[in-house]
Motif scaffolding. Structure first.
Motif, PDB file in Angstrom:
ATOM      1  N   PRO A   1       0.819  -1.215   0.000  1.00 36.38           N
ATOM      2  CA  PRO A   1       0.000   0.000   0.000  1.00 36.38           C
ATOM      3  C   PRO A   1       0.855   1.269   0.000  1.00 36.38           C
ATOM      4  O   PRO A   1       1.999   1.259   0.461  1.00 36.38           O
ATOM      5  CB  PRO A   1      -0.830  -0.114   1.271  1.00 36.38           C
ATOM      6  N   GLU A   2       0.295   2.352  -0.513  1.00 32.66           N
ATOM      7  CA  GLU A   2       1.016   3.623  -0.646  1.00 32.66           C
ATOM      8  C   GLU A   2       1.587   4.140   0.674  1.00 32.66           C
ATOM      9  O   GLU A   2       2.648   4.762   0.689  1.00 32.66           O
ATOM     10  CB  GLU A   2       0.101   4.694  -1.260  1.00 32.66           C
ATOM     11  N   HIS A   3       0.903   3.886   1.789  1.00 35.12           N
ATOM     12  CA  HIS A   3       1.347   4.464   3.066  1.00 35.12           C
ATOM     13  C   HIS A   3       2.689   3.914   3.552  1.00 35.12           C
ATOM     14  O   HIS A   3       3.307   4.495   4.442  1.00 35.12           O
ATOM     15  CB  HIS A   3       0.281   4.316   4.155  1.00 35.12           C
ATOM     16  N   VAL A   4       3.196   2.834   2.962  1.00 39.70           N
ATOM     17  CA  VAL A   4       4.479   2.284   3.411  1.00 39.70           C
ATOM     18  C   VAL A   4       5.663   3.147   2.997  1.00 39.70           C
ATOM     19  O   VAL A   4       6.756   2.985   3.530  1.00 39.70           O
ATOM     20  CB  VAL A   4       4.699   0.822   2.955  1.00 39.70           C
TER      21      VAL A   4
ATOM     22  N   ARG B   1       7.531   4.697   5.699  1.00 43.56           N
ATOM     23  CA  ARG B   1       8.406   3.807   6.477  1.00 43.56           C
ATOM     24  C   ARG B   1       9.626   3.375   5.672  1.00 43.56           C
ATOM     25  O   ARG B   1      10.371   2.485   6.075  1.00 43.56           O
ATOM     26  CB  ARG B   1       7.627   2.585   6.949  1.00 43.56           C
ATOM     27  N   GLY B   2       9.806   3.986   4.503  1.00 47.69           N
ATOM     28  CA  GLY B   2      10.973   3.666   3.682  1.00 47.69           C
ATOM     29  C   GLY B   2      10.863   2.360   2.921  1.00 47.69           C
ATOM     30  O   GLY B   2      11.874   1.793   2.522  1.00 47.69           O
ATOM     31  N   ILE B   3       9.646   1.888   2.704  1.00 45.48           N
ATOM     32  CA  ILE B   3       9.427   0.635   1.983  1.00 45.48           C
ATOM     33  C   ILE B   3       8.913   0.956   0.589  1.00 45.48           C
ATOM     34  O   ILE B   3       8.047   1.809   0.419  1.00 45.48           O
ATOM     35  CB  ILE B   3       8.417  -0.266   2.740  1.00 45.48           C
ATOM     36  N   GLN B   4       9.443   0.274  -0.411  1.00 37.12           N
ATOM     37  CA  GLN B   4       8.983   0.446  -1.782  1.00 37.12           C
ATOM     38  C   GLN B   4       7.557  -0.063  -1.936  1.00 37.12           C
ATOM     39  O   GLN B   4       7.200  -1.083  -1.353  1.00 37.12           O
ATOM     40  CB  GLN B   4       9.866  -0.352  -2.745  1.00 37.12           C
ATOM     41  N   THR B   5       6.761   0.624  -2.766  1.00 39.43           N
ATOM     42  CA  THR B   5       5.397   0.157  -3.003  1.00 39.43           C
ATOM     43  C   THR B   5       5.342  -0.943  -4.060  1.00 39.43           C
ATOM     44  O   THR B   5       4.452  -1.776  -4.027  1.00 39.43           O
ATOM     45  CB  THR B   5       4.471   1.320  -3.421  1.00 39.43           C
TER      46      THR B   5
ATOM     47  N   GLU C   1       1.764 -10.517  -6.150  1.00 35.26           N
ATOM     48  CA  GLU C   1       1.262 -10.531  -4.774  1.00 35.26           C
ATOM     49  C   GLU C   1       1.014  -9.083  -4.371  1.00 35.26           C
ATOM     50  O   GLU C   1       1.842  -8.217  -4.604  1.00 35.26           O
ATOM     51  CB  GLU C   1       2.248 -11.210  -3.822  1.00 35.26           C
ATOM     52  N   GLN C   2      -0.187  -8.837  -3.814  1.00 32.56           N
ATOM     53  CA  GLN C   2      -0.534  -7.494  -3.389  1.00 32.56           C
ATOM     54  C   GLN C   2      -1.079  -7.559  -1.975  1.00 32.56           C
ATOM     55  O   GLN C   2      -1.921  -8.400  -1.665  1.00 32.56           O
ATOM     56  CB  GLN C   2      -1.551  -6.859  -4.336  1.00 32.56           C
ATOM     57  N   PHE C   3      -0.569  -6.652  -1.130  1.00 28.02           N
ATOM     58  CA  PHE C   3      -0.919  -6.653   0.281  1.00 28.02           C
ATOM     59  C   PHE C   3      -1.680  -5.384   0.649  1.00 28.02           C
ATOM     60  O   PHE C   3      -1.326  -4.292   0.199  1.00 28.02           O
ATOM     61  CB  PHE C   3       0.348  -6.781   1.132  1.00 28.02           C
ATOM     62  N   PHE C   4      -2.708  -5.533   1.458  1.00 29.31           N
ATOM     63  CA  PHE C   4      -3.522  -4.426   1.935  1.00 29.31           C
ATOM     64  C   PHE C   4      -3.511  -4.435   3.459  1.00 29.31           C
ATOM     65  O   PHE C   4      -3.900  -5.421   4.076  1.00 29.31           O
ATOM     66  CB  PHE C   4      -4.958  -4.565   1.428  1.00 29.31           C
ATOM     67  N   TYR C   5      -3.025  -3.344   4.055  1.00 28.26           N
ATOM     68  CA  TYR C   5      -3.000  -3.216   5.515  1.00 28.26           C
ATOM     69  C   TYR C   5      -2.977  -1.774   5.915  1.00 28.26           C
ATOM     70  O   TYR C   5      -2.783  -0.890   5.098  1.00 28.26           O
ATOM     71  CB  TYR C   5      -1.841  -3.988   6.138  1.00 28.26           C
TER      72      TYR C   5
END
Length: 126
Positions: free
Chosen positions: A41-44, A47-51, A122-126
């Protein structure tokens, strides 16, 4: 001898079996295609994580980096998979402590797409 192509249900069941054992590297090695695409998700970004991460080796490296941030996994759960055509979804949850952060509960939905018996997206939603 050519190996039989697993059905979506078989891949989904195996994913859940390995996820419940915290065997994330084995999931990638056994069930995923080399051109796997991972979407977060975009909000990561905060936290320095690639989307979006493309390629099995890049996704493995991302997983290693993320696991290094974990102090303790107190418990985790993977729901039974829901399968439709070349897709399956599961609910993943963890009671987890990240280094330098308080203990927390995380819940996410994961959606997977298959081609020729391998996970290609793979797509994650959180």
């Amino acid at each position: 001898m050519k190996q039989a192509i697993m059905t979506t249900q078989e891949v989904a069941n195996r994913y859940c079996e390995l996820a419940k054992q915290n065997k994330w590297t084995e999931i990638l090695d056994e069930l995923c295609a080399g051109d796997l695409v991972n979407k977060e998700p975009e909000h990561v970004i905060t936290r320095g994580i690639q989307t979006t991460t493309k390629g099995l080796e890049e996704i493995k490296a991302k997983g290693v980096a993320n696991r290094e941030k974990i102090e303790a996994i107190h418990s985790q759960h993977c729901s039974a998979p829901l399968v439709a055509g070349n897709f399956f979804t599961v609910e993943l949850s963890r009671d987890i402590t990240f280094k330098g952060r308080p203990r927390m509960n995380l819940e996410e939905l994961a959606i997977f797409e298959l081609r020729d018996g391998k996970i290609i997206s793979e797509q994650f939603f959180y």
